[in-house]
Every structure is written in C-alpha cells, then in structure tokens.
Design a protein around this motif. Structure first.
Motif, PDB file in Angstrom:
ATOM      1  N   ARG A 212       0.822  -1.206   0.000  1.00 15.40           N
ATOM      2  CA  ARG A 212       0.000   0.000   0.000  1.00 15.40           C
ATOM      3  C   ARG A 212       0.860   1.262   0.000  1.00 15.40           C
ATOM      4  N   GLY A 250      -0.925   6.417  -0.320  1.00 15.53           N
ATOM      5  CA  GLY A 250      -1.214   4.997  -0.409  1.00 15.53           C
ATOM      6  C   GLY A 250      -2.264   4.517   0.564  1.00 15.53           C
ATOM      7  N   PHE A 257      -7.750   2.034  -3.140  1.00 19.98           N
ATOM      8  CA  PHE A 257      -7.809   0.787  -2.384  1.00 19.98           C
ATOM      9  C   PHE A 257      -9.092   0.754  -1.561  1.00 19.98           C
TER      10      PHE A 257
END
Length: 290
Positions: A212, A250, A257
C-alpha cells in the motif's frame, strides 16, 4: 537498543532489546517506561546498566508487546504532512502544520487486534513516524534545539474512520481518530541518538500482504525538528508525549484501495524501528465480551 514493554494490557513490564537480539528486564531500573523515566535520564541509566551487565535476561516468547511508552499525557498528530499524500487527498500542501489530537486511550500494542468501530464503513490505515518527547518543550528557540527534546522514535498506525473524520468532526478531524486502539505504537522506542537521520527513513504498509504505502520521511513537508519547534509555541510538550508526524501516500482515502473490513491484516514497517501487524475485528470490545 530498543526499549519495550511486555505483558498484558495494564500490566506491562519494562524491557530492553539489545543489538544481539537479547531481551533484558528493566524492572530493577524503572517501574515503567514513561515520562518520568525519560525526563529523569532513564535511557542513560539503561545504557550504564547494560555496560555493567546488571540486567537479567528474559524470554519474550509468547509475551504480548505493549506500546513502548506508558500513559502519555497527549497524542498530538500532524495531518497532510507528506507532499504526495496531500496530492492524493486533493488538498493543497499546508503552509503550516495541520494539528489534531488523538485520545491517549487510542494507544495499543503493535500487534494487538484492532476493533473496527460499530457502524464504521471507512476505516483506514496510516503508517507514521512517531516522536516521543523526553524533556519539557515550551517556546523553543529553534528546530535544532527541538531535536534535543526528543527521547526517541517509534512506528505508529494513525488509524482513521474517514466519515467520522471528514463529515462528523466539523473540520476538526478528532472524532474520526479517537476510537479505542486507533493508535498502535511500537514495537520499540529507539533512542533519538541511535537514529542517524529521521528524515531518511523508509516507511511501508501492506494490507493482506499487498503493498500500500512505500515512501520515505524525506517527503515530509514539515520535518521532525520543525514540527516539535512549531508545536512548542502553541503548547507545552511534556515528557512521554507522542507526536504522530503524518503519513505518506497509499491510503484507502485515495480511492485506489478498499477500506478495511473484519479479517483484514495490516502490516507496517519503518526501517530501524521494526514492524507491526494488526488483524481487524468487528464490533465493540464490550459486545465481543458479551
């Protein structure tokens, strides 16, 4: 050396892990690793005791690792402090540090289970470099002086509930930051003088083994020394206080995500400071106990 606290929540015992991987009991030096220990020359006392071979070895096998600092008076956080994270959040880089607070009750061990609060749909991870204050800091004269007030560094996961942070907090963020266990800290506190450059540390995170975040503290908009200096002009920083210094790009809020759900495994790492691992669970601890 790496200062640790081992044992069940509320009953942790102080310990130190040395470069050879051996763990030593610190109960003969201090009852705990807290603000009084840090302000009273505790780190130097531990080094002296190690040199004299005065600390008994202990096994940490099977022992829970707690947060490496006990009972901080404050957990102070800096938001949008990485250039790439500010960009992924759609925000202009701040001209001064964005500051918010987490309740001290958010502290948890680095590998403790994390309870996703009941009703949460947007729980997010954030790997961060945590600064622990070692001397009272108030209206410091310079960033260089600020560095002398830092006891050490650790890993923090500044977990966030984004709906509560952005829609329920009236612009203050803290409602989305203060759920119990929302600041896993550790596994260790590494003394500040054993970190060559806090602005040259690699930070990474994974969810279910998938990468990530992968950045370095060099991307900070406001470096560690400036953060501590800046904060000292708005509040008195006390020994044992924890400062989370921001997260790199991230995170789930980027839209790239999914947010966390029960069963997910979050892992975090900062070079020289160790690694964390949390399993996400559902409901409140009270509901689980029932």
């Amino acid at each position: 050396m790496q200062l640790m606290r081992l044992g069940p929540p509320g009953s942790e015992r102080p310990a130190v892990r040395t470069a050879d991987g051996m763990v030593h009991d610190l109960s003969g030096v201090t009852p705990d690793i807290d603000g009084a220990f840090l302000a009273g020359g505790g780190i130097d006392r531990v080094r002296k005791a190690l040199e004299q071979g005065a600390l008994p070895r202990v096994s940490d096998d099977g022992l829970r690792v707690g947060p490496p600092v006990a009972r901080p008076a404050a957990v102070i956080c800096v938001g949008l402090n990485y250039a790439a994270h500010a960009a992924e959040s759609g925000a202009e880089p701040p001209k001064a540090p964005v500051v918010f607070f987490k309740h001290p009750g958010t502290l948890a061990g680095p590998d403790d289970e994390t309870v996703i609060p009941d009703g949460s749909e947007r729980t997010d991870w954030e790997v961060e470099l945590a600064v622990v204050i070692g001397r009272r800091a108030e209206r410091l004269s310079s960033p260089e002086e600020a560095l002398r007030h830092i006891a050490g560094y650790a890993i923090a996961n500044d977990l966030s509930e984004r709906t509560w942070q952005l829609e329920h907090s009236g612009g203050q963020w803290s409602k989305g930051k203060c759920a119990p266990g929302f600041n896993p800290l550790g596994p260790w506190l590494v003394p500040a003088d054993e970190i060559d450059d806090p602005q040259a540390l690699r930070l990474r995170s994974w969810v279910n083994g998938e990468p990530r975040q992968d950045s370095t503290t060099a991307d900070m908009i406001f470096p560690v020394a400036r953060i501590v200096h800046h904060l000292s002009h708005y509040m008195a920083l006390e020994p044992g206080d924890v400062i989370d210094t921001g997260t790199p790009e991230g995170v789930a809020m980027s839209g790239r995500f999914p947010y966390l759900k029960p069963g997910d495994v979050v892992e975090l790492e900062i070079e020289e400071l160790g690694r964390q691992r949390q399993v996400m669970t559902s409901g409140t601890k009270k509901e689980q106990a029932a």
